[in-house]
Scaffold this motif. Structure first.
Motif, PDB file in Angstrom:
ATOM      1  N   GLY A   1     -23.686  -9.025  73.810  1.00  0.00           N
ATOM      2  CA  GLY A   1     -24.719  -8.435  74.652  1.00  0.00           C
ATOM      3  C   GLY A   1     -25.294  -7.168  74.064  1.00  0.00           C
ATOM      4  O   GLY A   1     -24.916  -6.724  72.979  1.00  0.00           O
ATOM      5  N   LYS A   2     -26.237  -6.587  74.782  1.00  0.00           N
ATOM      6  CA  LYS A   2     -26.890  -5.366  74.324  1.00  0.00           C
ATOM      7  C   LYS A   2     -25.974  -4.167  74.499  1.00  0.00           C
ATOM      8  O   LYS A   2     -25.202  -4.092  75.448  1.00  0.00           O
ATOM      9  N   LEU A   3     -26.088  -3.223  73.584  1.00  0.00           N
ATOM     10  CA  LEU A   3     -25.348  -1.972  73.672  1.00  0.00           C
ATOM     11  C   LEU A   3     -26.268  -0.917  74.267  1.00  0.00           C
ATOM     12  O   LEU A   3     -27.290  -0.565  73.669  1.00  0.00           O
ATOM     13  N   LEU A   4     -25.932  -0.459  75.454  1.00  0.00           N
ATOM     14  CA  LEU A   4     -26.750   0.536  76.131  1.00  0.00           C
ATOM     15  C   LEU A   4     -26.801   1.819  75.313  1.00  0.00           C
ATOM     16  O   LEU A   4     -25.783   2.315  74.853  1.00  0.00           O
ATOM     17  N   ASN A   5     -28.015   2.339  75.109  1.00  0.00           N
ATOM     18  CA  ASN A   5     -28.220   3.567  74.337  1.00  0.00           C
ATOM     19  C   ASN A   5     -27.643   3.455  72.928  1.00  0.00           C
ATOM     20  O   ASN A   5     -26.997   4.384  72.424  1.00  0.00           O
ATOM     21  N   ALA A   6     -27.875   2.324  72.296  1.00  0.00           N
ATOM     22  CA  ALA A   6     -27.400   2.125  70.928  1.00  0.00           C
ATOM     23  C   ALA A   6     -28.024   3.148  69.988  1.00  0.00           C
ATOM     24  O   ALA A   6     -29.162   3.578  70.170  1.00  0.00           O
ATOM     25  N   SER A   7     -27.267   3.533  68.974  1.00  0.00           N
ATOM     26  CA  SER A   7     -27.784   4.470  67.977  1.00  0.00           C
ATOM     27  C   SER A   7     -28.759   3.790  67.030  1.00  0.00           C
ATOM     28  O   SER A   7     -29.692   4.416  66.526  1.00  0.00           O
ATOM     29  N   ALA A   8     -28.541   2.507  66.765  1.00  0.00           N
ATOM     30  CA  ALA A   8     -29.433   1.755  65.881  1.00  0.00           C
ATOM     31  C   ALA A   8     -29.205   0.268  66.081  1.00  0.00           C
ATOM     32  O   ALA A   8     -28.173  -0.156  66.608  1.00  0.00           O
ATOM     33  N   VAL A   9     -30.181  -0.506  65.644  1.00  0.00           N
ATOM     34  CA  VAL A   9     -30.146  -1.960  65.799  1.00  0.00           C
ATOM     35  C   VAL A   9     -30.576  -2.607  64.493  1.00  0.00           C
ATOM     36  O   VAL A   9     -31.492  -2.128  63.823  1.00  0.00           O
ATOM     37  N   GLY A  10     -29.908  -3.696  64.128  1.00  0.00           N
ATOM     38  CA  GLY A  10     -30.303  -4.472  62.959  1.00  0.00           C
ATOM     39  C   GLY A  10     -30.610  -5.900  63.355  1.00  0.00           C
ATOM     40  O   GLY A  10     -29.816  -6.533  64.053  1.00  0.00           O
ATOM     41  N   ASP A  11     -31.762  -6.406  62.941  1.00  0.00           N
ATOM     42  CA  ASP A  11     -32.180  -7.770  63.269  1.00  0.00           C
ATOM     43  C   ASP A  11     -32.115  -8.660  62.037  1.00  0.00           C
ATOM     44  O   ASP A  11     -32.497  -8.251  60.935  1.00  0.00           O
ATOM     45  N   VAL A  12     -31.657  -9.886  62.238  1.00  0.00           N
ATOM     46  CA  VAL A  12     -31.552 -10.875  61.166  1.00  0.00           C
ATOM     47  C   VAL A  12     -32.079 -12.199  61.694  1.00  0.00           C
ATOM     48  O   VAL A  12     -31.895 -12.521  62.865  1.00  0.00           O
ATOM     49  N   GLY A  13     -32.722 -12.976  60.832  1.00  0.00           N
ATOM     50  CA  GLY A  13     -33.184 -14.293  61.231  1.00  0.00           C
ATOM     51  C   GLY A  13     -34.667 -14.329  61.479  1.00  0.00           C
ATOM     52  O   GLY A  13     -35.396 -13.374  61.186  1.00  0.00           O
ATOM     53  N   SER A  14     -35.125 -15.433  62.029  1.00  0.00           N
ATOM     54  CA  SER A  14     -36.547 -15.665  62.231  1.00  0.00           C
ATOM     55  C   SER A  14     -36.852 -15.857  63.702  1.00  0.00           C
ATOM     56  O   SER A  14     -36.377 -16.802  64.330  1.00  0.00           O
ATOM     57  N   ILE A  15     -37.652 -14.968  64.250  1.00  0.00           N
ATOM     58  CA  ILE A  15     -38.082 -15.124  65.632  1.00  0.00           C
ATOM     59  C   ILE A  15     -38.964 -16.354  65.769  1.00  0.00           C
ATOM     60  O   ILE A  15     -38.973 -17.034  66.792  1.00  0.00           O
TER      61      ILE A  15
ATOM     62  N   GLY B   1     -20.335  10.730  62.509  1.00  0.00           N
ATOM     63  CA  GLY B   1     -20.407  10.081  61.204  1.00  0.00           C
ATOM     64  C   GLY B   1     -19.689   8.749  61.123  1.00  0.00           C
ATOM     65  O   GLY B   1     -19.549   8.187  60.031  1.00  0.00           O
ATOM     66  N   LYS B   2     -19.229   8.238  62.258  1.00  0.00           N
ATOM     67  CA  LYS B   2     -18.537   6.950  62.270  1.00  0.00           C
ATOM     68  C   LYS B   2     -19.154   6.018  63.314  1.00  0.00           C
ATOM     69  O   LYS B   2     -19.759   6.468  64.286  1.00  0.00           O
ATOM     70  N   ILE B   3     -18.983   4.730  63.083  1.00  0.00           N
ATOM     71  CA  ILE B   3     -19.434   3.726  64.046  1.00  0.00           C
ATOM     72  C   ILE B   3     -18.363   3.615  65.125  1.00  0.00           C
ATOM     73  O   ILE B   3     -17.227   3.217  64.849  1.00  0.00           O
ATOM     74  N   THR B   4     -18.712   3.993  66.318  1.00  0.00           N
ATOM     75  CA  THR B   4     -17.734   4.018  67.404  1.00  0.00           C
ATOM     76  C   THR B   4     -17.724   2.733  68.219  1.00  0.00           C
ATOM     77  O   THR B   4     -16.737   2.427  68.886  1.00  0.00           O
ATOM     78  N   GLN B   5     -18.824   1.995  68.184  1.00  0.00           N
ATOM     79  CA  GLN B   5     -18.913   0.777  68.983  1.00  0.00           C
ATOM     80  C   GLN B   5     -19.938  -0.157  68.360  1.00  0.00           C
ATOM     81  O   GLN B   5     -20.913   0.288  67.742  1.00  0.00           O
ATOM     82  N   ALA B   6     -19.732  -1.446  68.518  1.00  0.00           N
ATOM     83  CA  ALA B   6     -20.687  -2.439  68.019  1.00  0.00           C
ATOM     84  C   ALA B   6     -20.755  -3.603  68.999  1.00  0.00           C
ATOM     85  O   ALA B   6     -19.743  -4.013  69.567  1.00  0.00           O
ATOM     86  N   LYS B   7     -21.962  -4.114  69.193  1.00  0.00           N
ATOM     87  CA  LYS B   7     -22.170  -5.307  70.007  1.00  0.00           C
ATOM     88  C   LYS B   7     -23.237  -6.151  69.323  1.00  0.00           C
ATOM     89  O   LYS B   7     -23.912  -5.697  68.394  1.00  0.00           O
ATOM     90  N   TYR B   8     -23.405  -7.369  69.804  1.00  0.00           N
ATOM     91  CA  TYR B   8     -24.362  -8.259  69.150  1.00  0.00           C
ATOM     92  C   TYR B   8     -24.889  -9.289  70.135  1.00  0.00           C
ATOM     93  O   TYR B   8     -24.308  -9.543  71.195  1.00  0.00           O
ATOM     94  N   GLN B   9     -26.013  -9.884  69.761  1.00  0.00           N
ATOM     95  CA  GLN B   9     -26.565 -11.046  70.452  1.00  0.00           C
ATOM     96  C   GLN B   9     -26.953 -12.075  69.400  1.00  0.00           C
ATOM     97  O   GLN B   9     -27.462 -11.718  68.337  1.00  0.00           O
ATOM     98  N   VAL B  10     -26.721 -13.341  69.690  1.00  0.00           N
ATOM     99  CA  VAL B  10     -27.184 -14.409  68.815  1.00  0.00           C
ATOM    100  C   VAL B  10     -28.124 -15.310  69.600  1.00  0.00           C
ATOM    101  O   VAL B  10     -27.985 -15.476  70.810  1.00  0.00           O
ATOM    102  N   PHE B  11     -29.086 -15.884  68.908  1.00  0.00           N
ATOM    103  CA  PHE B  11     -30.079 -16.746  69.523  1.00  0.00           C
ATOM    104  C   PHE B  11     -30.174 -18.027  68.700  1.00  0.00           C
ATOM    105  O   PHE B  11     -30.657 -18.027  67.569  1.00  0.00           O
ATOM    106  N   ASN B  12     -29.647 -19.108  69.268  1.00  0.00           N
ATOM    107  CA  ASN B  12     -29.725 -20.434  68.646  1.00  0.00           C
ATOM    108  C   ASN B  12     -28.990 -20.518  67.309  1.00  0.00           C
ATOM    109  O   ASN B  12     -29.384 -21.283  66.434  1.00  0.00           O
ATOM    110  N   CYS B  13     -27.952 -19.729  67.126  1.00  0.00           N
ATOM    111  CA  CYS B  13     -27.123 -19.848  65.914  1.00  0.00           C
ATOM    112  C   CYS B  13     -25.663 -19.682  66.328  1.00  0.00           C
ATOM    113  O   CYS B  13     -25.014 -18.688  66.011  1.00  0.00           O
ATOM    114  N   ALA B  14     -25.173 -20.669  67.057  1.00  0.00           N
ATOM    115  CA  ALA B  14     -23.835 -20.590  67.647  1.00  0.00           C
ATOM    116  C   ALA B  14     -22.736 -20.492  66.603  1.00  0.00           C
ATOM    117  O   ALA B  14     -21.650 -19.976  66.894  1.00  0.00           O
ATOM    118  N   ASP B  15     -23.000 -20.965  65.376  1.00  0.00           N
ATOM    119  CA  ASP B  15     -21.962 -20.912  64.351  1.00  0.00           C
ATOM    120  C   ASP B  15     -21.659 -19.483  63.903  1.00  0.00           C
ATOM    121  O   ASP B  15     -20.672 -19.246  63.205  1.00  0.00           O
TER     122      ASP B  15
END
Length: 280
Positions: free
Chosen positions: A18-32, A47-61
């Motif tokens: 899911g989405k990370l509320l107030n994320a410091s940055a976001v990286g997108d991969v793939g084709s919309i 200076g460290k990554i304290t938390q990470a979350k993700y979303q996938v769209f149509n790439c269950a693998d």
């Protein structure tokens, strides 16, 4: 559990989806455009990554490896995070054979893209956290409502086919009737129009599908009669990027006319702020 069983556990019960509320940055991969995409969120402090979350769209693998990476990256510096790859994921699972992972790990690319965005001050994180419908694949409730409003879905199966929600563990299918009802009530009609808030990947996919249907019904037959093609290449939520082919390559006047017709159609029937841009 064995390493393979741990990987399967991350697939069936993914962590940090899911989405990370107030994320410091976001990286997108793939084709919309194609519809396969991954979005990787990071929270940064000291200076460290304290938390990470993700979303996938149509790439269950990609679910299991992405889930593992969110655990591995926590507490890492940027230098340490950039060095992460399949070996780190396999080690975290107790010595998994790397052949059990997909050939390309989108989460690794998404993590590096998020770090690059943070380092260049190009933060593009959603300000609010949309309620999730499908925790297996990070699909928001609003995506299902849009499938009803935009795509005309009226049944649970139609929403599942349009969004991919409910194709994992299946538990979220029980929530879809409520979302169908919400999307068809008068209150839903008064909801903010598309474009009043920045669209995430799922919203852009739904808008693009609507654009594709409009083009196919109202413009494509005339273009084909001229021996020309206009391919929808990308969409960032505001600008529709297209590639022309056939007779439009050499006939500049016909090309300008066609792109003008496309832009007028989008402004009239999708959203007034949309524009069209030719790409090569």
């Amino acid at each position: 559990m064995t390493p393979a069983e741990l990987l399967d556990d991350h697939q069936r019960k993914p962590r940090n989806v899911g989405k990370l509320l107030n994320a410091s940055a976001v990286g997108d991969v793939g084709s919309i455009v194609v519809g396969d995409a991954l979005r990787f969120y990071i929270g940064v402090s000291g200076g460290k990554i304290t938390q990470a979350k993700y979303q996938v769209f149509n790439c269950a693998d990609q679910v299991a490896a992405s889930s593992v990476l969110t655990e591995v990256v926590a507490g890492k510096t940027f230098a340490e995070a950039k060095a992460l790859g399949p070996s780190a994921i396999c080690a975290h699972l107790g010595g998994l054979d790397h052949t059990a992972l997909p050939p390309r790990l989108w989460a690794v690319d998404g993590l590096r893209a998020a770090i690059a965005a943070y380092e260049s001050d190009e933060v593009d994180a959603d300000a609010e956290l949309d309620p999730l419908l499908c925790r297996c694949f990070g699909i928001a409730e609003e995506t299902a409502r849009q499938a009803v409003r935009v795509s005309g879905c009226t049944t649970v199966d139609e929403v599942v086919n349009a969004t991919g929600a409910g194709t994992g563990c299946g538990t979220c299918r029980a929530d879809i009737p409520r979302l169908i009802e919400e999307a068809t009530t008068p209150q839903a009609a008064a909801a903010p129009a598309p474009g009043q808030q920045r669209q995430g990947p799922a919203g852009r996919i739904q808008t693009l599908l609507r654009i594709q249907r409009l083009v196919g019904a109202k413009l494509l037959p005339a273009w084909q009669a001229q021996g020309a093609t206009v391919e929808l290449w990308d969409f960032d939520g505001r600008m529709v990027k297209v590639r022309v082919g056939g007779s439009f390559v050499t006939d500049a006047d016909a090309r300008r006319l066609a792109l003008g017709e496309l832009e007028q159609l989008l402004k009239a029937e999708v959203e007034a702020s949309l524009g069209v841009e030719e790409t090569v």
